[in-house]
Scaffold this motif. Sequence first.
Motif, mmCIF file in Angstrom:
data_model
loop_
_atom_site.group_PDB
_atom_site.id
_atom_site.type_symbol
_atom_site.label_atom_id
_atom_site.label_comp_id
_atom_site.label_asym_id
_atom_site.label_seq_id
_atom_site.Cartn_x
_atom_site.Cartn_y
_atom_site.Cartn_z
ATOM 1 N N ASP A 124 -16.574 5.922 4.257
ATOM 2 C CA ASP A 124 -16.530 5.042 5.417
ATOM 3 C C ASP A 124 -15.890 5.696 6.638
ATOM 4 O O ASP A 124 -16.194 5.351 7.767
ATOM 5 C CB ASP A 124 -15.798 3.749 5.067
ATOM 6 C CG ASP A 124 -16.738 2.754 4.396
ATOM 7 O OD1 ASP A 124 -17.841 2.565 4.912
ATOM 8 O OD2 ASP A 124 -16.370 2.182 3.354
ATOM 9 N N LEU A 125 -14.972 6.636 6.392
ATOM 10 C CA LEU A 125 -14.283 7.253 7.531
ATOM 11 C C LEU A 125 -15.002 8.498 8.059
ATOM 12 O O LEU A 125 -14.980 8.777 9.243
ATOM 13 C CB LEU A 125 -12.862 7.653 7.125
ATOM 14 C CG LEU A 125 -11.829 6.539 7.201
ATOM 15 C CD1 LEU A 125 -10.566 6.950 6.472
ATOM 16 C CD2 LEU A 125 -11.506 6.195 8.649
ATOM 17 N N VAL A 152 -11.328 -0.097 8.248
ATOM 18 C CA VAL A 152 -12.520 0.628 8.705
ATOM 19 C C VAL A 152 -13.708 0.282 7.811
ATOM 20 O O VAL A 152 -14.817 0.017 8.282
ATOM 21 C CB VAL A 152 -12.266 2.153 8.699
ATOM 22 C CG1 VAL A 152 -13.562 2.904 8.978
ATOM 23 C CG2 VAL A 152 -11.218 2.528 9.722
ATOM 24 N N ALA A 153 -13.450 0.253 6.486
ATOM 25 C CA ALA A 153 -14.530 -0.029 5.541
ATOM 26 C C ALA A 153 -15.081 -1.443 5.744
ATOM 27 O O ALA A 153 -16.299 -1.652 5.765
ATOM 28 C CB ALA A 153 -14.019 0.140 4.114
ATOM 29 N N PRO A 208 -5.331 -4.924 4.753
ATOM 30 C CA PRO A 208 -4.146 -4.402 4.062
ATOM 31 C C PRO A 208 -3.895 -2.909 4.259
ATOM 32 O O PRO A 208 -2.790 -2.447 4.046
ATOM 33 C CB PRO A 208 -4.418 -4.719 2.587
ATOM 34 C CG PRO A 208 -5.870 -4.980 2.495
ATOM 35 C CD PRO A 208 -6.314 -5.493 3.823
ATOM 36 N N ALA A 209 -4.895 -2.160 4.662
ATOM 37 C CA ALA A 209 -4.688 -0.730 4.911
ATOM 38 C C ALA A 209 -5.696 -0.285 5.956
ATOM 39 O O ALA A 209 -6.772 -0.870 6.084
ATOM 40 C CB ALA A 209 -4.877 0.079 3.632
ATOM 41 N N GLU A 256 -7.596 2.320 6.061
ATOM 42 C CA GLU A 256 -8.854 2.740 5.463
ATOM 43 C C GLU A 256 -9.717 1.530 5.105
ATOM 44 O O GLU A 256 -10.932 1.532 5.284
ATOM 45 C CB GLU A 256 -8.592 3.560 4.187
ATOM 46 C CG GLU A 256 -8.090 4.969 4.432
ATOM 47 C CD GLU A 256 -6.579 5.041 4.624
ATOM 48 O OE1 GLU A 256 -5.937 3.974 4.778
ATOM 49 O OE2 GLU A 256 -6.029 6.162 4.629
ATOM 50 N N TRP A 308 0.075 3.905 -2.577
ATOM 51 C CA TRP A 308 -1.254 4.524 -2.641
ATOM 52 C C TRP A 308 -1.112 6.045 -2.565
ATOM 53 O O TRP A 308 -0.178 6.564 -1.976
ATOM 54 C CB TRP A 308 -2.143 4.017 -1.492
ATOM 55 C CG TRP A 308 -2.719 2.660 -1.745
ATOM 56 C CD1 TRP A 308 -2.314 1.772 -2.709
ATOM 57 C CD2 TRP A 308 -3.781 2.025 -1.035
ATOM 58 N NE1 TRP A 308 -3.066 0.629 -2.636
ATOM 59 C CE2 TRP A 308 -3.972 0.753 -1.627
ATOM 60 C CE3 TRP A 308 -4.589 2.402 0.033
ATOM 61 C CZ2 TRP A 308 -4.946 -0.141 -1.177
ATOM 62 C CZ3 TRP A 308 -5.560 1.514 0.487
ATOM 63 C CH2 TRP A 308 -5.734 0.243 -0.113
ATOM 64 N N LEU A 329 -20.499 -4.415 10.604
ATOM 65 C CA LEU A 329 -21.472 -3.861 11.542
ATOM 66 C C LEU A 329 -22.859 -3.756 10.926
ATOM 67 O O LEU A 329 -23.867 -4.025 11.581
ATOM 68 C CB LEU A 329 -21.015 -2.469 12.002
ATOM 69 C CG LEU A 329 -19.984 -2.456 13.121
ATOM 70 C CD1 LEU A 329 -19.495 -1.034 13.369
ATOM 71 C CD2 LEU A 329 -20.583 -3.023 14.403
ATOM 72 N N MET A 360 0.831 -1.198 0.000
ATOM 73 C CA MET A 360 0.000 0.000 0.000
ATOM 74 C C MET A 360 0.866 1.249 0.000
ATOM 75 O O MET A 360 0.362 2.362 0.055
ATOM 76 C CB MET A 360 -0.896 0.033 1.245
ATOM 77 C CG MET A 360 -1.682 -1.233 1.477
ATOM 78 S SD MET A 360 -2.735 -1.612 0.085
ATOM 79 C CE MET A 360 -2.448 -3.366 -0.061
ATOM 80 N N ASN A 386 -17.171 -1.615 8.832
ATOM 81 C CA ASN A 386 -18.472 -0.974 8.625
ATOM 82 C C ASN A 386 -19.446 -1.945 7.970
ATOM 83 O O ASN A 386 -20.621 -2.023 8.347
ATOM 84 C CB ASN A 386 -18.327 0.266 7.736
ATOM 85 C CG ASN A 386 -17.730 1.450 8.484
ATOM 86 O OD1 ASN A 386 -17.697 1.460 9.706
ATOM 87 N ND2 ASN A 386 -17.255 2.433 7.746
ATOM 88 N N ARG A 428 -20.247 8.309 8.200
ATOM 89 C CA ARG A 428 -21.103 7.225 8.679
ATOM 90 C C ARG A 428 -22.170 7.709 9.651
ATOM 91 O O ARG A 428 -23.080 6.985 9.996
ATOM 92 C CB ARG A 428 -20.256 6.150 9.360
ATOM 93 C CG ARG A 428 -19.518 5.284 8.378
ATOM 94 C CD ARG A 428 -20.332 4.068 7.958
ATOM 95 N NE ARG A 428 -20.482 3.114 9.049
ATOM 96 C CZ ARG A 428 -21.162 2.001 8.940
ATOM 97 N NH1 ARG A 428 -21.772 1.701 7.822
ATOM 98 N NH2 ARG A 428 -21.256 1.173 9.957
ATOM 99 N N ASN A 433 -13.509 5.222 0.704
ATOM 100 C CA ASN A 433 -12.825 5.288 1.997
ATOM 101 C C ASN A 433 -13.255 6.523 2.778
ATOM 102 O O ASN A 433 -13.425 6.466 4.001
ATOM 103 C CB ASN A 433 -11.307 5.304 1.792
ATOM 104 C CG ASN A 433 -10.779 3.937 1.371
ATOM 105 O OD1 ASN A 433 -11.483 2.939 1.453
ATOM 106 N ND2 ASN A 433 -9.545 3.906 0.914
ATOM 107 N N HIS A 478 -5.842 7.459 2.347
ATOM 108 C CA HIS A 478 -5.000 6.821 1.331
ATOM 109 C C HIS A 478 -5.909 5.972 0.453
ATOM 110 O O HIS A 478 -6.846 5.345 0.939
ATOM 111 C CB HIS A 478 -3.942 5.920 1.967
ATOM 112 C CG HIS A 478 -2.843 6.672 2.625
ATOM 113 N ND1 HIS A 478 -2.880 7.016 3.947
ATOM 114 C CD2 HIS A 478 -1.682 7.154 2.126
ATOM 115 C CE1 HIS A 478 -1.771 7.686 4.249
ATOM 116 N NE2 HIS A 478 -1.026 7.779 3.159
#
Lengths: 93, 253
Positions: free
Chosen positions: A39-40, B39-40, B33-34, B36, A4, B46, A1, B43, A43, A36, A26
């Motif tokens: 999702d971060l 977290v995804a 792997p990352a 971000e 990225w 959940l 990664m 989610n 939400r 991403n 990233h």
Amino acid sequence: MADWTLFEVFVRSKHGLNHKHVGSVHAADAEMAIENARDLYTRRSEGVSIWVVPSTAITATASDEKEALFDAADDKVYRHASFYELPDEVGHM
Amino acid sequence: MQRYDDLTELLLQLGDSAMVQAQRLCELVGGAPALEEEVALMNVGLDLVGQARNWLEYAAERINDGRTADDLVFHRDQSDYRNLLMVEQPNGDFGVTMAKQFLFDSWHYAMLQSLSDSSDERIAAVAAKSLKEVTYHLRRSSEWIKRLGDGTDESHTRMQAAIDKVWHYTFEFAMPAEYLAQLEADRVVPDASSLHQRWIGTVTSVLSEATLVQPEPAARNYLSGKDGLHSESLGYILAEMQFLPRAYPDANW
């Protein structure tokens, strides 16, 4: 990664007119950056629109330019609009 | 094996599949792997736990023997679980994790689409709410399939290997008509007979955009999630998931 790209994330809130910077993510491509960011940062109903911009696309001011760029106007108070009396009809400005 | 009425069986299949898929995703906490991506993935997990709760609470009410949704999750053995075989398979590398997620998401999406028009109001409401979440799950996993399939030579090879590895569990997605026929006739599951066709439509379009080869239709074998005939993987998941409430029945937080 390691390869990225870093993207800056801008979110427009439900009642906001403009997108505001909220942070960065990233991602391998722009589409993934949007996901991403969703999702971060969105939400919990924080927003209704997301922009992502590669961080490298942003040109920023340097911190050592602060005085030259931003302090110069401090002694010229007449540049501020605080000497004008606003008619009541104008309302909040 | 205890067999309930068709509607309750359907609720168990939906709830158990969501629950087991969520439990598999949980294994990736600290191992994605990352940051971000982690977290995804959580989610998605959940979302699925929430959906499992909705389906299993309804199932528990219909079974009506005093057990709650929690009891169904933590105190049933594997032969009583009705989840799809796909979701209990090990995560493998990230390609396999995403292949499973995508194949499940595309089935899940087609199923929830039907159920959101269900004559059973409670099912329609839960399905409509879940469909919003699963639309996003499917978008995310589809993007990964395309990104890895149409990526580098190595990612292409590994994504194809991942699809080939788990593909044979898709035979369950073409559910025998007899199972859903009555529910379809009662409009509890409208369009049940077109479910497989809609699922394969999504798969064909994503795999072709990902430059991946779509395997031949999977042949049926002796396993069957909805009959409680699971692969050995499910036992290991349940052992981990159920250990605490079984060892300490009064545990609380």
